[in-house]
Design a protein around this motif. Structure first.
Motif, short mmCIF file in Angstrom:
data_model
loop_
_atom_site.label_atom_id
_atom_site.label_comp_id
_atom_site.label_asym_id
_atom_site.label_seq_id
_atom_site.Cartn_x
_atom_site.Cartn_y
_atom_site.Cartn_z
N LEU A 108 0.64 -0.83 -0.19
CA LEU A 108 0.32 -0.31 0.05
C LEU A 108 1.02 1.13 -0.39
O LEU A 108 0.18 2.79 -0.70
CB LEU A 108 -0.78 -0.21 1.28
N ARG A 109 1.56 1.26 1.00
CA ARG A 109 2.45 2.26 0.50
C ARG A 109 3.10 2.59 -0.22
O ARG A 109 3.24 4.05 -0.47
CB ARG A 109 3.73 2.57 1.87
N ARG A 110 3.69 1.34 -1.40
CA ARG A 110 4.57 1.57 -2.96
C ARG A 110 3.24 1.75 -3.47
O ARG A 110 3.30 2.10 -5.01
CB ARG A 110 5.22 0.86 -3.40
N ARG A 111 2.13 1.84 -3.16
CA ARG A 111 0.38 2.56 -4.11
C ARG A 111 -0.09 1.30 -4.90
O ARG A 111 0.11 1.63 -5.76
CB ARG A 111 0.71 3.52 -4.72
N GLU A 112 0.67 0.01 -4.84
CA GLU A 112 0.46 -1.10 -5.81
C GLU A 112 -0.96 -1.85 -5.68
O GLU A 112 -1.25 -1.64 -4.16
CB GLU A 112 1.27 -1.95 -5.08
N ARG A 113 -1.49 -2.28 -7.09
CA ARG A 113 -2.93 -2.51 -6.45
C ARG A 113 -2.90 -3.14 -5.86
O ARG A 113 -2.31 -4.91 -6.05
CB ARG A 113 -3.39 -2.77 -8.32
N ALA A 114 -4.30 -3.47 -5.33
CA ALA A 114 -4.36 -4.43 -4.11
C ALA A 114 -6.30 -4.87 -4.96
O ALA A 114 -6.55 -3.96 -4.60
CB ALA A 114 -4.10 -4.65 -2.52
N PHE A 115 -6.80 -5.91 -4.09
CA PHE A 115 -8.30 -6.40 -4.33
C PHE A 115 -8.30 -6.71 -3.34
O PHE A 115 -7.29 -7.48 -1.90
CB PHE A 115 -8.51 -7.41 -5.66
N GLY A 116 -9.76 -6.63 -2.05
CA GLY A 116 -9.99 -6.96 -1.24
C GLY A 116 -11.36 -7.51 -0.95
O GLY A 116 -12.21 -7.68 -2.22
N TYR A 117 -12.03 -7.95 -0.02
CA TYR A 117 -13.51 -8.75 -0.25
C TYR A 117 -14.02 -7.90 1.21
O TYR A 117 -12.85 -7.67 2.68
CB TYR A 117 -13.32 -9.88 0.05
N TRP A 118 -14.92 -8.25 1.39
CA TRP A 118 -16.25 -7.02 2.90
C TRP A 118 -16.84 -8.45 4.06
O TRP A 118 -17.90 -9.00 2.95
CB TRP A 118 -16.35 -6.45 2.42
N VAL A 119 -16.48 -8.85 4.71
CA VAL A 119 -16.96 -9.45 5.52
C VAL A 119 -17.98 -9.38 6.41
O VAL A 119 -17.43 -7.94 7.42
CB VAL A 119 -16.34 -10.85 6.44
N VAL A 120 -19.39 -9.18 6.28
CA VAL A 120 -20.86 -8.24 7.74
C VAL A 120 -20.93 -9.97 8.37
O VAL A 120 -21.77 -9.72 9.05
CB VAL A 120 -21.62 -7.42 6.91
N LEU A 121 -20.64 -11.29 7.99
CA LEU A 121 -21.77 -12.27 9.07
C LEU A 121 -20.53 -12.70 9.72
O LEU A 121 -19.55 -12.96 9.29
CB LEU A 121 -22.18 -13.20 7.71
N ASP A 122 -21.07 -13.32 10.66
CA ASP A 122 -20.26 -14.21 11.90
C ASP A 122 -20.16 -15.40 10.93
O ASP A 122 -20.87 -15.99 11.74
CB ASP A 122 -20.58 -13.76 13.38
N ALA A 123 -19.24 -15.55 10.74
CA ALA A 123 -19.66 -17.10 9.89
C ALA A 123 -18.16 -17.12 9.53
O ALA A 123 -17.56 -17.43 8.37
CB ALA A 123 -20.23 -17.46 8.75
N PRO A 124 -17.21 -17.99 10.52
CA PRO A 124 -15.90 -18.77 10.73
C PRO A 124 -15.54 -19.29 9.16
O PRO A 124 -14.34 -18.82 8.23
CB PRO A 124 -15.64 -18.73 11.95
N VAL A 125 -15.98 -20.11 9.16
CA VAL A 125 -15.98 -21.12 7.50
C VAL A 125 -16.27 -20.37 6.76
O VAL A 125 -15.06 -20.53 5.72
CB VAL A 125 -16.89 -22.29 7.80
#
Length: 263
Positions: A18-35
């Motif tokens: 991130l500090r080098r401003r390199e591209r990254a992809f993420g996902y978002w979790v809102v459920l308490d479903a660890p599996v």
């Protein structure tokens, strides 16, 4: 099913990217479903963020989710904390998060407080009690401080007005756009209001340019992969794709429509 690579990502690896401003992809979790979260963390996303603000997850759920992300082996875990509060920030980091997304940052002073709460002395005011993060990030403050990502959300009229100063705060890793609130902040009657589409896009441009000028990362939440690709092409550094609950509902609806012969 995608499997994790042999090279497990570390908090320092991710934050340095991130500090080098390199591209990254993420996902978002809102459920308490660890599996389910563990399986998502095997797909190849650079990070999975657990939503402690609007998600259906309490602290024990955040801890389970971060453990599941680490078990998945392919992503680092971030937490959007519930508020710009030293206790909540420290708690998320102690649980093993590689970084925090801090909501409702309205000024450079707000951003400086978030950075301070994320860092051990002498760089900040984080209390030493790393618990699980001693295993995942490290036990020694001089090693931990540069490994932690602190991301300030730009989502209010005040935050947008002060975005250049926010991006220039020492120690801040980057900024993150909450598009729903930002849409309302620029005059929309509701998130995604087409009446303010041009103003909204101008706000995104201002945020991207402020981040680039300060040399920090700029991220944004998006509803789908194609939108993430578009935002990255425009100049955002990292983008989050939708969420587990949204995708669960959408997939179930699509299958129901197919079963009924409606597709």
């Amino acid at each position: 099913m995608t499997t994790p690579s042999d090279a497990r990502p570390t908090a320092r690896d991710f934050t340095d990217r991130l500090r080098r401003r390199e591209r990254a992809f993420g996902y978002w979790v809102v459920l308490d479903a660890p599996v389910a979260t563990e399986r998502l963390a095997r797909l190849g996303y650079d990070y999975v963020c657990v939503d402690g603000q609007h998600g259906l997850v309490e602290y024990s759920g955040i801890l389970r989710a971060l453990t599941a992300i680490d078990a998945g082996g392919g992503s680092v875990g971030l937490v959007r904390v519930g508020a710009n509060d030293p206790f909540l920030i420290g708690q998320a980091l102690d649980a093993g998060a590689a970084g925090v997304i801090v909501p409702l940052v309205n000024s450079a002073d707000d951003a400086a407080r978030a950075v301070s709460a994320s860092m051990y002395p002498p760089l900040g005011t984080r209390s030493y009690g790393p618990m699980r993060s001693a295993l995942r990030v490290g036990p020694k403050p001089p090693d931990v401080n540069p490994a932690i990502a602190c991301l300030a959300m730009i989502e209010t009229p005040e935050g947008l007005e002060d975005v250049e100063a926010i991006c220039a705060v020492p120690g801040l890793t980057g900024v993150y756009v909450g598009p729903s609130d930002l849409s309302i902040a620029v005059g929309g009657a509701y998130p995604g209001d087409p009446a303010v589409a041009d103003v909204f896009e101008a706000a995104l441009l201002r945020i991207r340019e402020a981040a680039a000028a300060a040399g920090v990362a700029a991220g944004i939440h998006t509803p789908a992969g194609a939108d993430a690709a578009r935002r990255l092409a425009e100049g955002f550094t990292f983008a989050t794709v939708s969420s587990d609950l949204t995708h669960l509902e959408r997939a179930a609806a699509d299958h129901l429509a197919a079963a009924r012969g409606e597709q």
